[in-house]
Design a protein around this motif. Sequence first.
Motif, short mmCIF file in Angstrom:
data_model
loop_
_atom_site.label_atom_id
_atom_site.label_comp_id
_atom_site.label_asym_id
_atom_site.label_seq_id
_atom_site.Cartn_x
_atom_site.Cartn_y
_atom_site.Cartn_z
N GLY A 134 0.80 -1.22 0.00
CA GLY A 134 0.00 0.00 0.00
C GLY A 134 0.83 1.26 0.00
O GLY A 134 0.35 2.32 -0.39
N GLY A 135 2.08 1.20 0.44
CA GLY A 135 2.93 2.37 0.46
C GLY A 135 3.32 2.84 -0.93
O GLY A 135 3.80 3.94 -1.11
N GLU A 136 3.09 1.99 -1.93
CA GLU A 136 3.40 2.38 -3.30
C GLU A 136 2.41 3.41 -3.84
O GLU A 136 2.68 4.09 -4.82
N PHE A 137 1.26 3.53 -3.19
CA PHE A 137 0.20 4.40 -3.67
C PHE A 137 0.04 5.59 -2.74
O PHE A 137 0.36 5.52 -1.55
N LEU A 138 -0.47 6.69 -3.28
CA LEU A 138 -0.72 7.87 -2.47
C LEU A 138 -1.96 7.64 -1.62
O LEU A 138 -2.94 7.07 -2.09
N ASN A 139 -1.93 8.12 -0.37
CA ASN A 139 -3.15 8.07 0.42
C ASN A 139 -3.98 9.30 0.08
O ASN A 139 -3.57 10.15 -0.72
N GLY A 140 -5.13 9.43 0.68
CA GLY A 140 -6.07 10.50 0.31
C GLY A 140 -5.50 11.89 0.54
O GLY A 140 -5.65 12.79 -0.31
N GLU A 141 -4.84 12.11 1.66
CA GLU A 141 -4.30 13.43 1.97
C GLU A 141 -3.18 13.81 1.01
O GLU A 141 -3.11 14.94 0.53
N GLU A 142 -2.29 12.86 0.72
CA GLU A 142 -1.19 13.14 -0.21
C GLU A 142 -1.72 13.45 -1.61
O GLU A 142 -1.24 14.36 -2.28
N LEU A 143 -2.72 12.69 -2.04
CA LEU A 143 -3.31 12.93 -3.35
C LEU A 143 -3.98 14.29 -3.41
O LEU A 143 -3.83 15.03 -4.39
N ASN A 145 -3.27 17.00 -1.54
CA ASN A 145 -2.24 18.05 -1.53
C ASN A 145 -1.52 18.14 -2.87
O ASN A 145 -1.22 19.24 -3.34
N LEU A 146 -1.23 17.01 -3.50
CA LEU A 146 -0.57 17.02 -4.80
C LEU A 146 -1.47 17.65 -5.86
O LEU A 146 -1.01 18.45 -6.67
N THR A 147 -2.75 17.33 -5.83
CA THR A 147 -3.69 17.91 -6.78
C THR A 147 -3.76 19.42 -6.62
O THR A 147 -3.74 20.17 -7.60
N ARG A 148 -3.86 19.89 -5.38
CA ARG A 148 -3.91 21.35 -5.12
C ARG A 148 -2.62 22.02 -5.58
O ARG A 148 -2.65 23.12 -6.12
N LEU A 149 -1.49 21.37 -5.36
CA LEU A 149 -0.21 21.94 -5.78
C LEU A 149 -0.14 22.05 -7.30
O LEU A 149 0.27 23.08 -7.84
N GLU A 158 9.46 23.44 -6.75
CA GLU A 158 8.42 23.24 -5.73
C GLU A 158 7.81 21.85 -5.84
O GLU A 158 7.58 21.18 -4.83
N LEU A 159 7.59 21.40 -7.06
CA LEU A 159 7.02 20.07 -7.27
C LEU A 159 8.00 18.99 -6.81
O LEU A 159 7.61 18.01 -6.16
N TYR A 160 9.26 19.18 -7.11
CA TYR A 160 10.30 18.23 -6.70
C TYR A 160 10.38 18.16 -5.18
O TYR A 160 10.50 17.09 -4.60
N GLU A 161 10.31 19.31 -4.50
CA GLU A 161 10.37 19.34 -3.04
C GLU A 161 9.16 18.60 -2.44
O GLU A 161 9.31 17.87 -1.46
N PHE A 162 8.00 18.79 -3.02
CA PHE A 162 6.81 18.09 -2.52
C PHE A 162 6.93 16.57 -2.70
O PHE A 162 6.60 15.81 -1.80
N ILE A 163 7.45 16.15 -3.83
CA ILE A 163 7.62 14.72 -4.08
C ILE A 163 8.66 14.14 -3.13
O ILE A 163 8.52 12.99 -2.67
N LYS A 164 9.67 14.90 -2.78
CA LYS A 164 10.67 14.42 -1.81
C LYS A 164 10.05 14.23 -0.44
O LYS A 164 10.44 13.34 0.30
N ILE A 165 9.06 15.06 -0.09
CA ILE A 165 8.36 14.91 1.19
C ILE A 165 7.56 13.60 1.19
O ILE A 165 7.58 12.86 2.17
N ILE A 166 6.88 13.31 0.08
CA ILE A 166 6.08 12.09 -0.02
C ILE A 166 6.97 10.87 -0.08
O ILE A 166 6.73 9.85 0.57
N TYR A 167 8.03 10.94 -0.85
CA TYR A 167 8.90 9.79 -1.09
C TYR A 167 10.31 10.17 -0.65
O TYR A 167 11.13 10.57 -1.46
N PRO A 168 10.62 10.06 0.64
CA PRO A 168 11.87 10.58 1.18
C PRO A 168 13.15 9.89 0.69
O PRO A 168 14.20 10.48 0.76
#
Length: 169
Positions: A134-143, A145-149, A158-168
Amino acid sequence: MTKKKEPHELKKRGRKEMVHQNNDLRSHLAGVKNLNQLTSAAQNVIKEHIDAMTKSKGSKKGMVKKNILLLLTMMGDISIAKTKAILDSNEMFESDNYSKSRVNDYKVVLTGVSQELWAMYVNGTPIRTDDPRGGEFLNGEELYNLTRLIESNPTKKELYEFIKIIYPS
């Protein structure tokens, strides 16, 4: 002449109710209380079944996704009688006396969601976010936040920084 039968002696007419066995999915969803504990694919299954029921009935009153999830985690066998008992007795539902058609609608949605989620699980698609896969997929909150971004038209950095937060890693 034959004697008229008493009401308790009469046979029930119509089709026999199909009771759906939900025990396997219920045990897999043990401990799940919130929608964000489900993968986005599982959340979409619940949403699609609710939307289909609302659209087919032409109803203005839909169903709450969280309530459907909680009913799935509570019920081992999905039947009309058990659905009505839980809907009437539980304080999280808005009314304490549901009509027969509304209970039938809940049963249809619960059965459809249960069958589709279990089919996803059997085919190897994770349902829970805490599932090892399940960690391979975005959860509801991550999805969300990504959509709003993405809608705010971010820079690549900015997009790269956000992806680094999701996938450290």
